[in-house]
Design a protein around this motif. Structure first.
Motif, PDB file in Angstrom:
ATOM      1  N   ALA A  17       0.832  -1.207   0.000  1.00 48.12           N
ATOM      2  CA  ALA A  17       0.000   0.000   0.000  1.00 48.12           C
ATOM      3  C   ALA A  17       0.870   1.261   0.000  1.00 48.12           C
ATOM      4  N   LEU A  18       1.924   1.245   0.799  1.00 51.10           N
ATOM      5  CA  LEU A  18       2.819   2.406   0.838  1.00 51.10           C
ATOM      6  C   LEU A  18       3.594   2.567  -0.465  1.00 51.10           C
ATOM      7  N   ARG A  20       2.551   1.840  -3.380  1.00 50.63           N
ATOM      8  CA  ARG A  20       1.612   2.429  -4.344  1.00 50.63           C
ATOM      9  C   ARG A  20       1.392   3.917  -4.072  1.00 50.63           C
ATOM     10  N   LYS A  21       1.301   4.277  -2.794  1.00 50.32           N
ATOM     11  CA  LYS A  21       0.999   5.657  -2.420  1.00 50.32           C
ATOM     12  C   LYS A  21       2.211   6.572  -2.515  1.00 50.32           C
ATOM     13  N   GLN A  22       3.342   6.138  -1.968  1.00 51.66           N
ATOM     14  CA  GLN A  22       4.520   7.004  -1.851  1.00 51.66           C
ATOM     15  C   GLN A  22       5.614   6.683  -2.856  1.00 51.66           C
ATOM     16  N   THR A  27       9.513   5.035   0.381  1.00 59.22           N
ATOM     17  CA  THR A  27       9.016   4.257   1.516  1.00 59.22           C
ATOM     18  C   THR A  27      10.177   3.615   2.262  1.00 59.22           C
ATOM     19  N   ASP A  31       8.483   3.134   7.869  1.00 56.55           N
ATOM     20  CA  ASP A  31       7.127   3.468   7.436  1.00 56.55           C
ATOM     21  C   ASP A  31       6.261   2.213   7.382  1.00 56.55           C
ATOM     22  N   ARG A  35       2.919   1.458   9.627  1.00 51.69           N
ATOM     23  CA  ARG A  35       1.615   1.220   8.964  1.00 51.69           C
ATOM     24  C   ARG A  35       1.056  -0.148   9.342  1.00 51.69           C
TER      25      ARG A  35
END
Length: 77
Positions: A17-18, A20-22, A27, A31, A35
């Motif tokens: 998820a990280l 994809r987001k960051q 990342t 982090d 999470r």
């Protein structure tokens, strides 16, 4: 599912998820641990690096594909 498998999956899903987001480079394992709600040491226990997380993702995709392929071939004429 055993507790260790649950923890490993939680860490893997948090990392993906990280990523994809960051983005992968932005990342950190810190982090990911935050999470996932685990200690940093636990994250490193299951995945010694971000690259190991990516390899686990590829293994998951391969395993899913193998199951789908077996099912498809079993029903083929």
């Amino acid at each position: 599912m055993r507790k260790s498998e649950v923890t490993r999956t939680k860490i893997l899903n948090a990392a993906l998820a990280l990523f994809r987001k960051q983005g992968f480079d932005a990342t950190t394992m810190r982090d990911v641990a935050k999470r996932a709600g685990v200690a940093l040491g636990a994250a490193y226990y299951y995945f010694p690096s971000k690259e190991a997380v990516v390899m686990a993702y590829y293994e998951r995709i391969q395993d899913d594909h193998a199951v789908q392929a077996r099912e498809a071939f079993a029903t083929a004429a």
